[in-house]
Write an enzyme that holds these catalytic residues in place. Structure first.
Site, short mmCIF file in Angstrom:
data_model
loop_
_atom_site.label_atom_id
_atom_site.label_comp_id
_atom_site.label_asym_id
_atom_site.label_seq_id
_atom_site.Cartn_x
_atom_site.Cartn_y
_atom_site.Cartn_z
N LYS A 1 -11.07 -4.29 -2.58
CA LYS A 1 -11.90 -3.10 -2.54
C LYS A 1 -11.21 -1.93 -3.23
O LYS A 1 -11.85 -1.04 -3.75
CB LYS A 1 -12.15 -2.69 -1.08
CG LYS A 1 -13.07 -3.61 -0.31
CD LYS A 1 -13.72 -2.79 0.80
CE LYS A 1 -14.43 -3.63 1.83
NZ LYS A 1 -13.56 -3.94 2.98
N LYS B 1 0.82 -1.22 0.00
CA LYS B 1 0.00 0.00 0.00
C LYS B 1 0.85 1.26 0.00
O LYS B 1 0.45 2.28 -0.55
CB LYS B 1 -0.96 0.02 1.20
CG LYS B 1 -2.10 -0.97 1.06
CD LYS B 1 -3.22 -0.63 2.03
CE LYS B 1 -4.41 -1.58 1.85
NZ LYS B 1 -5.46 -1.32 2.85
N LYS C 1 -5.30 -10.35 -5.93
CA LYS C 1 -6.54 -10.71 -5.24
C LYS C 1 -7.64 -9.69 -5.57
O LYS C 1 -7.34 -8.52 -5.85
CB LYS C 1 -6.31 -10.82 -3.74
CG LYS C 1 -5.95 -9.52 -3.10
CD LYS C 1 -6.02 -9.56 -1.58
CE LYS C 1 -5.78 -8.16 -1.06
NZ LYS C 1 -5.84 -7.91 0.32
P1 AMP Z 1 -11.08 -5.95 3.75
O1 AMP Z 1 -11.79 -5.82 2.44
O2 AMP Z 1 -9.60 -5.78 3.59
O3 AMP Z 1 -11.70 -5.13 4.85
O4 AMP Z 1 -11.24 -7.48 4.19
C1 AMP Z 1 -12.31 -8.00 4.95
C2 AMP Z 1 -12.20 -9.51 5.01
O5 AMP Z 1 -12.36 -10.07 3.70
C3 AMP Z 1 -10.83 -10.01 5.51
O6 AMP Z 1 -11.04 -11.14 6.33
C4 AMP Z 1 -10.11 -10.39 4.25
O7 AMP Z 1 -9.15 -11.39 4.46
C5 AMP Z 1 -11.25 -10.91 3.39
N1 AMP Z 1 -10.92 -10.75 1.96
C6 AMP Z 1 -10.68 -9.58 1.31
N2 AMP Z 1 -10.40 -9.79 0.01
C7 AMP Z 1 -10.47 -11.15 -0.19
C8 AMP Z 1 -10.27 -12.01 -1.31
N3 AMP Z 1 -9.97 -11.52 -2.52
N4 AMP Z 1 -10.42 -13.34 -1.13
C9 AMP Z 1 -10.75 -13.85 0.08
N5 AMP Z 1 -10.93 -13.09 1.18
C10 AMP Z 1 -10.80 -11.76 1.07
#
Ligand code: AMP
Ligand code: TRP
Length: 334
Positions: free
Chosen positions: A199, A111, A196
């Site tokens: 968001k 990041k 991956k």
């Molecule tokens: P975040 O979007 O970073 O707030 O992530 C929230 C949750 O979603 C966390 O537990 C991440 O590990 C999971 N997560 C985010 N992106 C992915 C992805 N591409 N595949 C699987 N899990 C994800």
């Protein structure tokens, strides 16, 4: 009953990776353990963003989590900034962590690479310490997260152990609970299967948003990058050599609760796989969207859930914070 804690950031569009890698497991866990789920609004401040977007995003995320199936009778849902103990414990843990170990966090490297490390917010650097505070405050046994959070969970365990050995037993050392490989642990971007789904991705085309309508989902799945060959046995599950199609196979397998190898065996060409996958995703997200619209029409009820969630969270968090303050030689006013 084991204690479960997890968090999700409120900004950016929630996507299928969040649902399959994390939220779906939170829902499954809520009747098995004593679960605390947190919309981590303070973490969103680590990168530039708009205040109105943060405010709306926090309510939207909480509403979406309820729409997806979190039951406030079964779990505690709250907003991170409503419980001041999170930032209070974060300071104690910043004084436990070393600069060197934070520097090794790959998410910080990724990041901060965009705008340069010099300009990165100091909060982006200490982000994993706040995350550790989130988890440790609740005497958490298990943390359901996607694979991308593995390193942060290791750090959390290290900090808990170091604090305990320095100051005496204070924290429970938590375990990460990551979906099995190929079952939603790491959903990839549909346009760039080496990255991956995220968001903050630049390509909206590669990310399936949980608010996408059926036509959009069909289009994105149809245009998903596969591999050049589409012969009679093009559909194979082999992430190393066929990342695009393997990601699609994994998605369908995860939604259907089957093994990716078995799903791949049902198909030959890409077209049929994509058609079934689009249908499965639509069937998964449509009921969530319907429930979302109905909850969003009475935002007061979501606010009430968050208020009572914060109250319950505060009770648990304050007791742990008091223990940690005591351990290091600080005193909390009563
Ligand atoms: P975040 O979007 O970073 O707030 O992530 C929230 C949750 O979603 C966390 O537990 C991440 O590990 C999971 N997560 C985010 N992106 C992915 C992805 N591409 N595949 C699987 N899990 C994800
Ligand atoms: N860092 C996590 C992410 O980006 C979000 C998060 C913050 C979290 N605090 C947490 C996840 C505590 C689990 C437990 O996905």
């Amino acid at each position: 009953m084991s204690r479960v804690f997890s968090g999700i950031q409120p900004t950016g569009e929630p996507h299928l990776g969040n649902l399959l890698g994390a939220v779906r497991w939170w829902i499954a866990d809520q009747r098995q353990g004593d679960c605390f789920y947190c919309v981590v609004d303070l973490h969103a401040l680590t990168i530039p963003g708009d205040p109105a977007e943060l405010r709306n995003g926090t309510l939207t995320m909480a509403t979406l989590l309820l729409a997806a199936g979190l039951d406030p009778e079964a779990c505690t849902l709250f907003v991170q900034s409503h419980v001041p103990a999170h930032t209070q414990l974060a300071w104690l843990l910043e004084c436990t962590a070393s600069v060197g170990e934070l520097r090794r966090m790959t998410q910080f490297k990724d990041k901060s690479a965009r705008g340069g490390e010099e300009a990165a917010r100091a909060g982006l650097f200490t982000y994993p310490v706040l995350m550790a505070a989130d988890i440790l405050l609740y005497d958490t046994d298990r943390v359901p997260v996607g694979d991308d959070q593995r390193q942060h969970l290791e750090l959390t365990r290290d900090l808990a152990q170091r604090f305990n050995s320095r100051y005496g037993e204070t924290f429970v050392v938590p375990e990460a609970s990551i979906p099995p490989a190929g079952r939603g642990d790491r959903i990839m971007d549909l346009q760039d299967p080496d990255k991956k789904m995220s968001k903050s991705s630049e390509s909206a085309q590669g990310t399936i948003g949980l608010f996408d309508d059926p036509k959009t989902i069909e289009r994105k799945v149809k245009r998903a990058v596969t591999d050049a060959d589409d012969g009679p046995d093009a559909v194979r599950y082999h992430p190393a050599t066929k990342p695009g199609v393997s990601n699609l196979v994994e998605l369908l397998a995860t939604i259907q609760g089957r093994r990716p190898e078995d799903v791949a065996a049902d198909y030959t060409r890409y077209g049929a796989l994509k058609a079934d996958l689009a249908e499965a995703i639509i069937a998964l997200v449509e009921p969530i969207q319907v429930a979302y619209r109905s909850l969003a029409s009475e935002p007061g009820s979501v606010d009430a859930v968050l208020r009572s969630g914060a109250k319950r969270a505060e009770g648990v968090a304050r007791a742990t914070l008091a223990r940690a303050y005591e351990a290091v030689g600080l005193t909390l006013p009563t």
